[in-house]
Structure formats: C-alpha cells, structure tokens
Design a protein around this motif. Structure first.
Motif, mmCIF file in Angstrom:
data_model
loop_
_atom_site.group_PDB
_atom_site.id
_atom_site.type_symbol
_atom_site.label_atom_id
_atom_site.label_comp_id
_atom_site.label_asym_id
_atom_site.label_seq_id
_atom_site.Cartn_x
_atom_site.Cartn_y
_atom_site.Cartn_z
ATOM 1 N N MET A 162 -1.119 -20.165 12.085
ATOM 2 C CA MET A 162 -0.610 -19.928 10.746
ATOM 3 C C MET A 162 0.826 -20.439 10.694
ATOM 4 O O MET A 162 1.638 -20.133 11.540
ATOM 5 C CB MET A 162 -0.682 -18.424 10.460
ATOM 6 C CG MET A 162 -0.169 -18.062 9.092
ATOM 7 S SD MET A 162 -0.245 -16.308 8.682
ATOM 8 C CE MET A 162 -1.976 -16.054 8.488
ATOM 9 N N GLY A 163 1.133 -21.219 9.663
ATOM 10 C CA GLY A 163 2.465 -21.786 9.532
ATOM 11 C C GLY A 163 3.487 -20.733 9.125
ATOM 12 O O GLY A 163 3.154 -19.664 8.613
ATOM 13 N N ILE A 164 4.736 -21.081 9.357
ATOM 14 C CA ILE A 164 5.839 -20.169 9.023
ATOM 15 C C ILE A 164 5.855 -19.854 7.522
ATOM 16 O O ILE A 164 6.007 -18.699 7.128
ATOM 17 C CB ILE A 164 7.188 -20.784 9.461
ATOM 18 C CG1 ILE A 164 7.238 -20.970 10.974
ATOM 19 C CG2 ILE A 164 8.352 -19.938 8.979
ATOM 20 C CD1 ILE A 164 7.262 -19.703 11.767
ATOM 21 N N GLY A 203 4.968 -16.111 3.133
ATOM 22 C CA GLY A 203 4.296 -15.756 1.887
ATOM 23 C C GLY A 203 3.492 -14.480 2.019
ATOM 24 O O GLY A 203 3.501 -13.626 1.116
ATOM 25 N N LEU A 204 2.800 -14.334 3.144
ATOM 26 C CA LEU A 204 2.018 -13.125 3.382
ATOM 27 C C LEU A 204 2.923 -11.900 3.444
ATOM 28 O O LEU A 204 2.627 -10.857 2.845
ATOM 29 C CB LEU A 204 1.224 -13.258 4.687
ATOM 30 C CG LEU A 204 0.385 -12.059 5.093
ATOM 31 C CD1 LEU A 204 -0.715 -11.805 4.077
ATOM 32 C CD2 LEU A 204 -0.212 -12.277 6.467
ATOM 33 N N LEU A 205 4.038 -12.008 4.138
ATOM 34 C CA LEU A 205 4.973 -10.890 4.232
ATOM 35 C C LEU A 205 5.577 -10.552 2.868
ATOM 36 O O LEU A 205 5.745 -9.373 2.526
ATOM 37 C CB LEU A 205 6.073 -11.207 5.244
ATOM 38 C CG LEU A 205 5.608 -11.279 6.708
ATOM 39 C CD1 LEU A 205 6.747 -11.761 7.590
ATOM 40 C CD2 LEU A 205 5.068 -9.947 7.176
ATOM 41 N N GLU A 219 2.923 -8.691 0.907
ATOM 42 C CA GLU A 219 2.797 -7.314 1.401
ATOM 43 C C GLU A 219 3.959 -6.458 0.882
ATOM 44 O O GLU A 219 3.767 -5.298 0.522
ATOM 45 C CB GLU A 219 2.756 -7.288 2.932
ATOM 46 C CG GLU A 219 1.473 -7.849 3.519
ATOM 47 C CD GLU A 219 0.233 -7.068 3.118
ATOM 48 O OE1 GLU A 219 0.288 -5.827 3.079
ATOM 49 O OE2 GLU A 219 -0.794 -7.711 2.835
ATOM 50 N N ALA A 220 5.149 -7.023 0.842
ATOM 51 C CA ALA A 220 6.305 -6.300 0.304
ATOM 52 C C ALA A 220 6.115 -6.020 -1.184
ATOM 53 O O ALA A 220 6.489 -4.944 -1.675
ATOM 54 C CB ALA A 220 7.586 -7.096 0.547
ATOM 55 N N GLU A 221 5.531 -6.971 -1.906
ATOM 56 C CA GLU A 221 5.274 -6.783 -3.341
ATOM 57 C C GLU A 221 4.267 -5.660 -3.547
ATOM 58 O O GLU A 221 4.417 -4.826 -4.454
ATOM 59 C CB GLU A 221 4.767 -8.081 -3.966
ATOM 60 C CG GLU A 221 4.546 -8.006 -5.459
ATOM 61 C CD GLU A 221 5.814 -7.755 -6.253
ATOM 62 O OE1 GLU A 221 5.726 -7.101 -7.314
ATOM 63 O OE2 GLU A 221 6.892 -8.195 -5.832
ATOM 64 N N ILE A 222 3.239 -5.600 -2.711
ATOM 65 C CA ILE A 222 2.240 -4.525 -2.798
ATOM 66 C C ILE A 222 2.909 -3.170 -2.557
ATOM 67 O O ILE A 222 2.696 -2.215 -3.310
ATOM 68 C CB ILE A 222 1.092 -4.760 -1.794
ATOM 69 C CG1 ILE A 222 0.259 -5.963 -2.220
ATOM 70 C CG2 ILE A 222 0.217 -3.513 -1.667
ATOM 71 C CD1 ILE A 222 -0.765 -6.405 -1.183
ATOM 72 N N ALA A 223 3.734 -3.092 -1.511
ATOM 73 C CA ALA A 223 4.422 -1.832 -1.200
ATOM 74 C C ALA A 223 5.329 -1.414 -2.349
ATOM 75 O O ALA A 223 5.373 -0.222 -2.720
ATOM 76 C CB ALA A 223 5.214 -1.977 0.094
ATOM 77 N N VAL A 254 3.236 -15.964 -9.384
ATOM 78 C CA VAL A 254 3.128 -16.808 -8.190
ATOM 79 C C VAL A 254 2.274 -18.040 -8.484
ATOM 80 O O VAL A 254 2.638 -19.163 -8.103
ATOM 81 C CB VAL A 254 2.547 -16.003 -7.003
ATOM 82 C CG1 VAL A 254 2.172 -16.919 -5.858
ATOM 83 C CG2 VAL A 254 3.540 -14.952 -6.547
ATOM 84 N N ASP A 255 1.158 -17.856 -9.181
ATOM 85 C CA ASP A 255 0.292 -18.992 -9.516
ATOM 86 C C ASP A 255 1.032 -20.024 -10.364
ATOM 87 O O ASP A 255 0.899 -21.231 -10.135
ATOM 88 C CB ASP A 255 -0.968 -18.522 -10.253
ATOM 89 C CG ASP A 255 -1.937 -17.788 -9.347
ATOM 90 O OD1 ASP A 255 -1.796 -17.878 -8.108
ATOM 91 O OD2 ASP A 255 -2.847 -17.116 -9.883
ATOM 92 N N ARG A 256 1.815 -19.551 -11.336
ATOM 93 C CA ARG A 256 2.590 -20.487 -12.168
ATOM 94 C C ARG A 256 3.634 -21.225 -11.324
ATOM 95 O O ARG A 256 3.849 -22.423 -11.502
ATOM 96 C CB ARG A 256 3.263 -19.760 -13.329
ATOM 97 C CG ARG A 256 2.312 -19.412 -14.450
ATOM 98 C CD ARG A 256 3.033 -18.978 -15.719
ATOM 99 N NE ARG A 256 3.927 -17.842 -15.557
ATOM 100 C CZ ARG A 256 3.577 -16.570 -15.662
ATOM 101 N NH1 ARG A 256 2.333 -16.247 -15.933
ATOM 102 N NH2 ARG A 256 4.477 -15.615 -15.504
ATOM 103 N N ALA A 257 4.271 -20.514 -10.413
ATOM 104 C CA ALA A 257 5.280 -21.146 -9.555
ATOM 105 C C ALA A 257 4.641 -22.182 -8.637
ATOM 106 O O ALA A 257 5.187 -23.275 -8.449
ATOM 107 C CB ALA A 257 6.011 -20.092 -8.728
ATOM 108 N N VAL A 258 3.489 -21.866 -8.089
ATOM 109 C CA VAL A 258 2.782 -22.807 -7.208
ATOM 110 C C VAL A 258 2.395 -24.059 -7.989
ATOM 111 O O VAL A 258 2.579 -25.188 -7.514
ATOM 112 C CB VAL A 258 1.539 -22.142 -6.569
ATOM 113 C CG1 VAL A 258 0.618 -23.170 -5.934
ATOM 114 C CG2 VAL A 258 1.975 -21.107 -5.541
ATOM 115 N N GLU A 259 1.871 -23.865 -9.185
ATOM 116 C CA GLU A 259 1.484 -25.018 -10.011
ATOM 117 C C GLU A 259 2.694 -25.880 -10.342
ATOM 118 O O GLU A 259 2.638 -27.107 -10.283
ATOM 119 C CB GLU A 259 0.783 -24.549 -11.285
ATOM 120 C CG GLU A 259 0.291 -25.674 -12.152
ATOM 121 C CD GLU A 259 -0.649 -26.636 -11.433
ATOM 122 O OE1 GLU A 259 -0.589 -27.859 -11.745
ATOM 123 O OE2 GLU A 259 -1.423 -26.218 -10.561
#
Length: 105
Positions: free
Chosen positions: A1-3, A8-10, A13-17, A57-62
């Motif tokens: 898994m790339g940095i 992004g995963l971390l 997870e912070a957003e969920i918390a 996030v989806d809008r930012a990725v696009e």
C-alpha cells in the motif's frame, strides 16, 4: 500500500471518529429522548456527515484528475515546442556551418 493511500485511509478513519464524536455531542442535547432514539439520532447524524464528506472527497478527486489531465496536456505541448525550437536551432547552426564552406569552394 502506497504512502498516499495509507494517508488517505488514516484521514478517513479520523473523519469517521470525528463524525461519531460530533454525533454523540449532538444527541446529548436531547436528554429527554429515550436511549434507543438518541442512538438512532447519532447513527443518522454520523451517516449524513460521512455521506457529505464522501461527496466532498469525490469532488476533490475528480478535480485533481481534471487538473492532472490538463497539466499533462500542457506539458506535452510545451515539450513539443521545445523540441521544435531545439531542432530549428540545430538546423540553423548546421546551415550556417555548411553554407559558407559551400560558397568558398
């Protein structure tokens, strides 16, 4: 898994918390609600917030994808111009080296 992927995963997870924490704080404003209804309220609040965060996030990725495509295109155009310029300069230098010699002899 790339940095970047791990980062992004971390972040997610912070957003969920944070969504769960804020949902609890919001539901605590309604102490008269039965516990089950407060839990439902917490779940709904957290789900709405995470749905909104996912849309952001989806809008930012696009947007990043569009910008990357635009920058790749611009880079190709600039590289083609530089290649044409270098070729022109090389041909001009060759002509200036050959023409005087051809005229002399």
């Amino acid at each position: 898994m790339g940095i970047a992927r791990l980062e992004g995963l971390l972040a997610w997870e912070a957003e969920i918390a944070a969504a769960e924490r804020d949902a609890r704080a919001f539901a605590e404003q309604f102490p008269w609600l039965p516990a089950a209804e407060r839990e439902n309220l917490e779940r709904a609040y957290a789900a709405d917030r995470l749905r909104y965060a996912e849309e952001v996030v989806d809008r930012a990725v696009e947007r990043c994808r569009r910008l990357a495509a635009r920058y790749r295109s611009e880079c190709r155009r600039i590289c083609a111009r530089w290649a044409a310029l270098c070729l022109s300069v090389t041909l001009a230098a060759a002509l200036f080296a050959v023409v005087p010699a051809a005229l002399r002899g």
